[in-house]
Scaffold this active site. Structure first.
Site, PDB file in Angstrom:
ATOM      1  N   THR A 152      40.999 -21.710   8.441  1.00  0.00           N
ATOM      2  CA  THR A 152      40.905 -20.550   7.540  1.00  0.00           C
ATOM      3  C   THR A 152      40.510 -19.264   8.253  1.00  0.00           C
ATOM      4  OG1 THR A 152      38.614 -21.124   7.004  1.00  0.00           O
ATOM      5  CG2 THR A 152      40.345 -21.976   5.541  1.00  0.00           C
ATOM      6  N   LYS A 153      40.273 -19.310   9.564  1.00  0.00           N
ATOM      7  CA  LYS A 153      39.866 -18.106  10.288  1.00  0.00           C
ATOM      8  C   LYS A 153      41.027 -17.112  10.391  1.00  0.00           C
ATOM      9  CE  LYS A 153      35.869 -20.017  11.252  1.00  0.00           C
ATOM     10  NZ  LYS A 153      34.667 -19.698  10.481  1.00  0.00           N
ATOM     11  N   ASN A 154      40.707 -15.879  10.773  1.00  0.00           N
ATOM     12  CA  ASN A 154      41.747 -14.859  10.946  1.00  0.00           C
ATOM     13  C   ASN A 154      42.795 -15.313  11.950  1.00  0.00           C
ATOM     14  OD1 ASN A 154      39.488 -13.580   9.677  1.00  0.00           O
ATOM     15  ND2 ASN A 154      40.416 -11.605  10.146  1.00  0.00           N
TER      16      ASN A 154
END
Length: 377
Positions: free
Chosen positions: A190-192
């Protein structure tokens, strides 16, 4: 009723799936799954993107922090200053080495550690400071970096939520992870910049410490079956590296989209007349926020969250229990009231849907639903 999840990875995958499948197949054909050319290629590309001498893949963001502390020789009796308002791993890695996490309250505007209060917590036992660039907003590390260097205290940047964030320092753009002794990144999905599993990275401009990390991530190995010290098994696998190489060229555009979405939220709060109930996140004028999360402070948080859930809007609370109140850290002796700003934020913060593919009409539905809640309460 519209359904708006807190995050949606499928939309992003649909954009890149052919390229991603080719990358994975490339690794399968090579039959080289651990470290190797894909990892080395990704390390070079990240180092070039950030403008740092060394980028070293590892198994997770947690391991990135742990490896950094191990490389610096942090041990029992040492103290490491950090924030109580962050993911558990930031402090747990300190305790795992027998050192003591020393918490400093947050700035209520930026949500990051209060840089000015760090000075008051430095003791002869302080060996490092871990500054977290929370929710995608880079902390003002330049205010503390010089003092720490003079005192021979290491600065570690926890960049797990802030890939691509930067600050303008002395007329130069400085990315997060390039100012401290180490920068620690996570590639959780879910990180950038996220992979399709766990993954992490350590950055440093110190070549000696980079070599330490390379050894520590493979059990302290310095030659075939020769181990200089006790390390750990923490390697970025080739499939994750290949996936991240596909995704890295797109991260700037995705971060721009996140910023557009953040600004649209702010405008919608004004348009729907709820700005008195909902406070938008802050961005420093000399910083570049990449909005890993869009975290607002809001009245009647728990009731609002329940109402949004009932109306199809996904939300999250980061973090409902600050670290100084976690049972695992009870031996540190902290109590309720020790860090009032972190405690207050844990009670009134709410993360709204945020991902680059979030549609304007979905945002409008989210804010319209929030407005209906406040009108009826």
């Amino acid at each position: 009723m519209m359904n708006v999840p807190a995050f949606d990875l499928k939309r992003n995958y649909e954009m890149l799936k052919d390229e991603l499948k080719d990358a994975v197949n490339r690794v399968l054909e090579s039959q080289r799954f651990i470290l190797g050319e894909e990892v080395e290629g990704f390390e070079r590309e990240v180092a070039s993107y950030l403008g740092v001498s060394n980028a070293l893949g590892c198994a997770s963001g947690t391991d990135a922090l742990l490896l950094s502390l191990m490389a610096l020789g942090i041990r029992e009796g040492d103290e490491v200053i950090t924030t109580p308002y962050t993911f558990f791993a930031t402090a747990s890695v300190v305790s795992r080495l027998g050192a003591r996490p020393v918490f400093v309250d947050i700035d209520p505007v930026t949500y990051n550690i209060d840089i000015d209060k760090i000075y008051d917590h430095i003791t002869p036992k302080t060996k490092a400071v871990i500054v977290v660039h929370l929710f995608g907003h880079m902390a003002q590390v330049e205010k503390i970096e010089g003092l720490l260097r003079d005192k021979r205290i290491y600065l570690i940047e926890d960049c797990a939520q802030s890939f691509g964030a930067w600050r303008k320092i002395d007329d130069d753009i400085r990315y997060c992870g390039t100012i401290g002794t180490f920068g620690c990144f996570s590639f959780y999905p879910t990180k950038n910049l996220g992979g399709y599993g766990d993954g992490g990275l350590v950055t440093t401009n110190d070549d000696y410490l980079a070599d330490r990390i390379r050894k520590l991530r493979v059990h302290g190995l310095c030659g075939e079956y020769v181990h200089e010290e006790l390390g750990m098994n923490s390697r970025l696998d080739a499939i994750q590296a290949a996936i991240l190489r596909c995704r890295l060229p797109h991260v700037d555009e995705w971060n721009k989209q996140r910023r557009i979405i953040a600004e649209r939220y702010r405008i919608l709060f004004d348009t729907y007349g709820i700005s008195e109930f909902v406070k938008s996140p802050h961005e420093d004028t000399d910083g570049y926020h990449v909005f890993h999360q869009y975290v607002v402070r809001c009245d009647k948080r728990d009731e609002l969250m329940k109402y949004l859930t009932e109306n199809g809007v996904g939300t999250r609370v980061y973090y409902p229990l600050p670290l100084h109140l976690q049972p695992a850290f009870s031996s540190l002796g902290y109590k309720m009231g020790d860090f009032p700003q972190a405690e207050a934020l844990s009670k009134n913060s709410l993360s709204l849907p945020m991902y680059p593919e979030l549609l304007p009409e979905e945002q409008e539905y989210v804010v319209d639903t929030m407005a209906k809640f406040y009108r009826s309460n």
